[in-house]
Design an enzyme around this catalytic site. Structure first.
Site, PDB file in Angstrom:
ATOM      1  N   THR A  37      -3.676  35.388 -18.760  1.00 32.81           N
ATOM      2  CA  THR A  37      -3.368  36.242 -17.623  1.00 32.81           C
ATOM      3  C   THR A  37      -2.041  36.947 -17.895  1.00 32.81           C
ATOM      4  O   THR A  37      -1.173  36.372 -18.564  1.00 32.81           O
ATOM      5  CB  THR A  37      -3.322  35.383 -16.333  1.00 32.81           C
ATOM      6  OG1 THR A  37      -3.461  36.205 -15.213  1.00 32.81           O
ATOM      7  CG2 THR A  37      -2.067  34.564 -16.198  1.00 32.81           C
ATOM      8  N   GLN A  58      -4.950  31.223  -5.613  1.00 32.83           N
ATOM      9  CA  GLN A  58      -3.913  32.234  -5.860  1.00 32.83           C
ATOM     10  C   GLN A  58      -2.830  31.677  -6.781  1.00 32.83           C
ATOM     11  O   GLN A  58      -2.024  32.437  -7.316  1.00 32.83           O
ATOM     12  CB  GLN A  58      -3.271  32.670  -4.533  1.00 32.83           C
ATOM     13  CG  GLN A  58      -4.239  33.405  -3.635  1.00 32.83           C
ATOM     14  CD  GLN A  58      -3.645  33.758  -2.270  1.00 32.83           C
ATOM     15  OE1 GLN A  58      -2.426  33.709  -2.074  1.00 32.83           O
ATOM     16  NE2 GLN A  58      -4.503  34.112  -1.337  1.00 32.83           N
ATOM     17  N   CYS A  59      -2.789  30.360  -6.947  1.00 30.37           N
ATOM     18  CA  CYS A  59      -1.784  29.762  -7.843  1.00 30.37           C
ATOM     19  C   CYS A  59      -2.201  29.999  -9.289  1.00 30.37           C
ATOM     20  O   CYS A  59      -3.381  29.905  -9.630  1.00 30.37           O
ATOM     21  CB  CYS A  59      -1.694  28.262  -7.628  1.00 30.37           C
ATOM     22  SG  CYS A  59      -1.148  27.813  -5.988  1.00 30.37           S
ATOM     23  N   ASP A  89      -2.009  45.833 -19.236  1.00 27.58           N
ATOM     24  CA  ASP A  89      -2.282  45.663 -17.809  1.00 27.58           C
ATOM     25  C   ASP A  89      -3.629  45.000 -17.515  1.00 27.58           C
ATOM     26  O   ASP A  89      -3.736  44.178 -16.612  1.00 27.58           O
ATOM     27  CB  ASP A  89      -2.198  47.011 -17.079  1.00 27.58           C
ATOM     28  CG  ASP A  89      -0.747  47.502 -16.988  1.00 27.58           C
ATOM     29  OD1 ASP A  89       0.166  46.684 -17.195  1.00 27.58           O
ATOM     30  OD2 ASP A  89      -0.537  48.703 -16.721  1.00 27.58           O
ATOM     31  N   THR A 129       0.430  50.876 -24.251  1.00 25.43           N
ATOM     32  CA  THR A 129       1.804  51.082 -24.711  1.00 25.43           C
ATOM     33  C   THR A 129       1.931  50.947 -26.224  1.00 25.43           C
ATOM     34  O   THR A 129       2.712  51.672 -26.860  1.00 25.43           O
ATOM     35  CB  THR A 129       2.732  50.054 -24.024  1.00 25.43           C
ATOM     36  OG1 THR A 129       2.699  50.323 -22.629  1.00 25.43           O
ATOM     37  CG2 THR A 129       4.154  50.151 -24.508  1.00 25.43           C
ATOM     38  N   ASP A 182      -4.868  54.591 -20.808  1.00 21.67           N
ATOM     39  CA  ASP A 182      -4.025  53.572 -20.196  1.00 21.67           C
ATOM     40  C   ASP A 182      -5.020  52.527 -19.683  1.00 21.67           C
ATOM     41  O   ASP A 182      -6.039  52.884 -19.083  1.00 21.67           O
ATOM     42  CB  ASP A 182      -3.231  54.180 -19.036  1.00 21.67           C
ATOM     43  CG  ASP A 182      -2.256  53.184 -18.455  1.00 21.67           C
ATOM     44  OD1 ASP A 182      -1.039  53.383 -18.635  1.00 21.67           O
ATOM     45  OD2 ASP A 182      -2.701  52.196 -17.817  1.00 21.67           O
ATOM     46  N   SER A 183      -4.725  51.271 -19.903  1.00 23.84           N
ATOM     47  CA  SER A 183      -5.741  50.268 -19.578  1.00 23.84           C
ATOM     48  C   SER A 183      -5.967  50.113 -18.081  1.00 23.84           C
ATOM     49  O   SER A 183      -6.895  49.427 -17.665  1.00 23.84           O
ATOM     50  CB  SER A 183      -5.425  48.926 -20.236  1.00 23.84           C
ATOM     51  OG  SER A 183      -4.469  48.210 -19.517  1.00 23.84           O
TER      52      SER A 183
END
Ligand code: ASP
Length: 349
Positions: free
Chosen positions: A173, A285-286, A97, A21, A64-65
């Protein structure tokens, strides 16, 4: 390569543009978003010439990544290696991304790094008035050129700068598709926070040992899979995933502090894969917190099986570290031990 500012007394930064972007602007005639030519950044964005930094631009074919892959990571590492002695620092412009994947991969691939490699991008295209790309770009260049009182690079590691915070890349992240503070580092403090001044958190910044020399390791293995568990995952689905031909590494995304179903079917599926030589790493997943396989029965069963705890590693760092370690040829106990060891500050031991 296009030289933007030219004065030999100044710090030199190589700006590598890969797409995303940040590289878009609004076409005045059609109103559509079109790619921005970074080789003309000094014309499009004259303020950059006011920085006390000598900047050269190296544009890649913009992508685009979402299309980023180890081929891009290798190309970036090669360009940084090729230009390492010519520049004091590097800024990589990248789509948001997968920026944490690419920058995590680079953190493993570049060893003995004594110069900054700062990734940045934007949520709003650089050619749009309200862009966040302008501040991200300018501050990333400043950080890439910054030195300490002895004239040494202030942040000689792979980092990611976004919306006033500099993170260790392999701790970052993407946390938001909407907010301008798109990135977070849940388990490691920012390397710098930017307000009126840039406040560096020197205690958190890694410096190479005196005897380390810079180099690049580019072999990455792609025989890796992420398996995210969810209530309702069946034995059949799990077995199908773990039976993929050639599979060597699995990042198992578990619940909470590393928990997974306790049924024999689950443990047996993992066991069968591991008996075929597949290495399994447990990540949570946290976003915040860590895997602790001692806490609950299910964790303990996985630990007994030889599943490696990823502790507080991010998914992005876990995937790229697995690819890197497999690419190095590690297997069996040596691979597990490498995955358990913090290699570039990607996890707390
Ligand atoms: N899809 C874009 C990319 O990652 C999003 C962005 O750059 O923010 O390339």
């Amino acid at each position: 390569m296009k030289r933007v500012n030219g004065d030999n007394s100044r710090r030199r930064v190589l700006l590598i543009y890969t797409g995303g972007t940040i590289g878009m602007k609004t076409d005045p005639e059609s109103g559509a978003l079109v790619p921005f030519d970074f080789t003309h950044i000094h014309q499009e964005f004259p303020v950059i010439q006011r920085l006390n930094v000598d900047i050269e631009v190296l544009p890649f074919d913009p992508i685009d990544s979402s299309n980023a892959s180890p081929a891009l990571w290798r190309a970036l590492a090669a360009k940084i290696e090729e230009n390492y002695d010519l520049f004091d620092g590097f800024v990589v412009l990248h789509g948001t991304d997968t920026m944490s994947y690419t920058s995590s991969a680079l953190s493993f691939m570049l060893h003995g790094l004594a110069k900054p490699v700062v990734f940045t991008g934007s949520q709003i295209p650089i050619g749009v008035l309200r862009t966040d790309g302008r501040e991200n770009l300018i501050t990333a260049i400043e950080i890439a050129a910054a030195v300490d009182s002895e004239g040494k690079a202030r942040v000689p590691e792979v980092s990611l700068y976004f919306q006033n915070r500099l993170f260790r890349a392999n701790r970052s992240t993407k946390q938001s598709a909407e907010r301008l503070s798109a990135f977070a580092s849940f388990n490691y403090p920012p390397l710098a926070e930017v307000g009126v001044n840039i406040a560096y958190n020197d205690a958190a910044i890694h410096h190479p040992a005196e005897d380390e020399t810079f180099g690049v390791e580019s072999l990455l293995a792609c025989d890796v899979m992420v398996v995210k568990i969810f209530p309702g995952l069946t034995e059949q689905t799990l077995n199908a995933m773990l039976s993929v031909e050639g599979l060597r590494g699995v990042i198992l995304e578990t619940y909470g502090s590393g928990n997974a179903p306790s049924g024999d079917w689950f443990i047996d599926s993992l066991r069968r894969a591991m008996e075929r030589g597949v290495c399994v790493m447990n990540v949570t997943q946290c976003a915040d917190g860590k895997v602790d396989m001692e806490l609950y029965e299910t964790g303990r069963r996985m630990q007994e099986l030889g599943v490696v705890s990823g502790r507080d590693i991010t998914l992005e760092a876990a995937v790229t570290k697995m690819m890197f370690m497999l690419g190095r040829g590690a297997s069996g106990e040596a691979l597990k031990s490498a995955l358990r060891t913090s290699f570039r500050g990607e996890m707390n031991e």
